[in-house]
Design an enzyme around this catalytic site. Structure first.
Site, PDB file in Angstrom:
ATOM      1  N   GLU A 148       0.750  -1.248   0.152  1.00 34.72           N
ATOM      2  CA  GLU A 148       0.164  -0.241  -0.131  1.00 34.72           C
ATOM      3  C   GLU A 148       0.792   1.300   0.008  1.00 34.72           C
ATOM      4  OE1 GLU A 148      -2.954   0.204   3.046  1.00 34.72           O
ATOM      5  OE2 GLU A 148      -4.011  -1.848   2.050  1.00 34.72           O
TER       6      GLU A 148
ATOM      7  N   GLU B 206      -5.030  -8.754   1.038  1.00 36.55           N
ATOM      8  CA  GLU B 206      -5.931  -8.310   2.319  1.00 36.55           C
ATOM      9  C   GLU B 206      -7.370  -8.063   1.898  1.00 36.55           C
ATOM     10  OE1 GLU B 206      -4.266  -5.012   4.492  1.00 36.55           O
ATOM     11  OE2 GLU B 206      -2.292  -5.720   3.842  1.00 36.55           O
TER      12      GLU B 206
HETATM   13  C1  BG6 Z   1      -4.147  -1.996   5.424  1.00 40.17           C
HETATM   14  C2  BG6 Z   1      -2.903  -2.401   5.639  1.00 40.17           C
HETATM   15  O1  BG6 Z   1      -4.398  -0.764   5.123  1.00 40.17           O
HETATM   16  O2  BG6 Z   1      -5.406  -2.170   5.990  1.00 40.17           O
HETATM   17  C3  BG6 Z   1      -2.908  -3.001   7.102  1.00 40.17           C
HETATM   18  O3  BG6 Z   1      -2.061  -3.012   4.716  1.00 40.17           O
HETATM   19  C4  BG6 Z   1      -4.051  -2.631   8.007  1.00 40.17           C
HETATM   20  O4  BG6 Z   1      -1.665  -2.933   7.766  1.00 40.17           O
HETATM   21  C5  BG6 Z   1      -5.369  -2.937   7.258  1.00 40.17           C
HETATM   22  O5  BG6 Z   1      -4.258  -2.966   9.438  1.00 40.17           O
HETATM   23  C6  BG6 Z   1      -6.575  -2.432   7.968  1.00 40.17           C
HETATM   24  O6  BG6 Z   1      -6.471  -1.223   8.332  1.00 40.17           O
HETATM   25  P1  BG6 Z   1      -6.743  -0.713   9.853  1.00 40.17           P
HETATM   26  O7  BG6 Z   1      -6.726   0.878   9.569  1.00 40.17           O
HETATM   27  O8  BG6 Z   1      -8.117  -1.122  10.082  1.00 40.17           O
HETATM   28  O9  BG6 Z   1      -5.756  -1.402  10.391  1.00 40.17           O
END
Ligand code: BG6
Length: 482
Positions: free
Chosen positions: A170, A382
């Site tokens: 990201e 993810e």
């Molecule tokens: C992504 C990242 O942005 O989303 C993760 O790669 C992150 O590291 C995940 O934890 C979820 O986002 P957040 O802000 O809810 O932790």
């Protein structure tokens, strides 16, 4: 739970789950690790939710065997994790820290012992502080060579066992939050010129790493993971359709086009040149970007939500609205770029407690778009739901909302596959609960509950949630039973 038939997932499909070093490891001063930008940043008062840090995190540094055994019990086919640069090079460069290498070697071996395919993220936001002190980290082109040197060390040490490499996680998020909204290190606000410059350095680091991998004989899969938020125009008003086109160029294609084509989208580049924000490029950069684009073998997608685009008047909302980091629904503000676009809420979608829209179709759109625009295979690196989970007195966690979220997203992914999108892997975020950078430990994502709250002192014991057993069955049936 109602059994649903999903569209067919290919044989050998990589059902996975993901994590990042800073969010799970802890052991921040152990094993010869150097200090990182995040170790420094979380110590600045007011930067993270209730001053949470990853000092201990969920103690994966000491409990990785237990965690990987749980992955094996679940039947995971791939585990995506990141390597902390400062464990390999405590000073960012120079002498390799063998203890750090051994730690990740152990993780890789432990995965392979259970036939879990290791998928390595080279950079998931934790940068050796020494490089920030030396030349402001990503702000200097000096980082490019240091990054490539670090990546080459990983290829040399782990390349015989690791076949899936993600260069950057990201890039769009760590640079936006680092140089525009001041929420991530180095905490700069509205520095647009530097934002695009930093991104150019990151693109060059990515591209040179991809080329180095191939020059070293690497035959595996390599690409970057992009935080893809697909967009819908508010309505058929032409000005709103143009707002969507502008949003896509500035917020999505700006990154994906460089990874896949090796060039910046023309309209966005023209706009940024006029504004004086376009990055300075060194001679030969464009050729390197183009060459590297031919060598990536997938587009990594982190998908959480979609957005709506509407024309934003010249005196409209700015990009700097309040973000919901507390889990109090409705506390996020509308954002946009004045005179270009804004992102109002989508009235057709439900939202999470952190105001993220829930839109399985968005994942389908992402796959279709990447397939049509780039013709690349896709790794969903993810996808998941952050929620307040409750552990009962019997140590059970009934997270049917997470099952529902994942089920609908996997169905959408199945549809994309049916239509011809080539999807190699699906990694949920995350395997165990972990530190959410700005939202503390209360925003839980895992299949495995970890007993800790914002303050240190929990037992850190692991408990399988209902979603653990559900995903175990999804994997067992290769996505037939959802
Ligand atoms: C992504 C990242 O942005 O989303 C993760 O790669 C992150 O590291 C995940 O934890 C979820 O986002 P957040 O802000 O809810 O932790």
């Amino acid at each position: 739970m109602e059994q649903m038939k999903a569209a067919g997932f290919p044989e050998g499909f990589l059902w996975g789950s993901a994590s990042a070093a800073y969010q799970i490891e802890g052991g921040w001063q152990e094993g010869g690790k150097g200090v990182t930008n995040w170790d420094t940043f979380v110590r600045i008062p007011g930067k993270t939710f209730k001053a949470t840090t990853g000092d201990v995190a969920v103690d994966h540094y000491h409990r990785y065997k237990e965690d990987i055994a749980l992955m094996a019990e679940m039947g995971l086919k791939t585990y995506r994790f990141s390597i902390s640069w400062a464990r390999i090079y405590p000073e960012g460069k120079g002498e390799v820290n063998e203890e750090g290498v051994a730690f990740y070697q152990n993780i890789i071996d432990e995965c392979l012992k259970y036939r879990i395919e290791p998928m390595v993220t080279i950079y998931h936001w934790d940068l050796p502080q020494a490089l920030v002190d030396a030349y402001q980290g990503w702000e200097s082109p000096q980082i490019i060579d240091d990054f490539v040197n670090y990546a080459k060390t990983l290829f040399t040490r782990f390349g015989d066992k690791v076949k899936y490499w993600i260069t950057l996680n990201e890039q769009n998020i760590f640079t936006s939050l680092g140089w525009l909204t001041a929420q991530h290190p180095p905490g700069k606000f509205d520095d647009q010129k530097m934002f695009y410059q930093v991104n150019h350095h990151a693109f060059m680091a990515h591209a040179k790493t991809v080329l180095a991998y191939r020059e070293m004989g690497g035959k595996g899969e390599i690409g970057a993971s992009f935080a893809y938020t697909p967009s819908y125009a508010l309505d058929c008003k032409p000005i709103n359709a143009m707002a969507k086109a502008n949003y896509d160029d500035l917020k999505n294609y700006w990154w994906m086009d460089v990874y896949a084509y090796g060039r910046y989208p023309i309209a966005a580049l023209t706009y940024l040149k006029k504004k004086g924000f376009a990055p300075d490029m060194a001679e030969g950069d464009e050729e390197i970007l183009r060459k590297a684009a031919k060598e990536i073998t997938f587009m990594g997608v982190n998908y959480y939500q979609s957005c709506v685009c509407e024309y934003n008047p010249i005196d409209g909302v700015t990009p700097y609205g309040t973000m919901n980091t507390s889990g109090v629904k409705g506390s996020a503000q509308e954002v946009g770029i004045q005179g270009i676009y804004k992102n109002p809420a989508n009235p057709y979608l439900l939202t999470t407690d952190w105001d993220w829209s829930i839109d399985p179709s968005g994942l389908w759109f992402c796959c279709r778009e990447i397939t049509s625009r780039y013709g690349l295979p896709i790794i969903i690196s993810e996808n998941g739901l952050g929620a307040f989970d409750k552990k009962t007195e019997k140590n059970e966690i009934h997270d049917e909302y997470r099952i529902c979220y994942l089920k609908e997203h996997i169905k959408a992914l199945g549809e994309a596959i049916e239509e011809g999108c080539q999807v190699l892997a699906y990694c949920t975020w995350s395997f165990t609960d972990l530190l959410s950078w700005l939202n503390g430990y209360q925003k839980r994502y895992g299949f495995v509950y970890v007993d800790r709250e914002e303050e240190e002192g929990g037992t850190l014991n692991r408990y399988k949630k209902d979603s653990f057993y559900w995903y175990q069955n999804v994997i067992r049936t290769n996505g037939v039973e959802l």
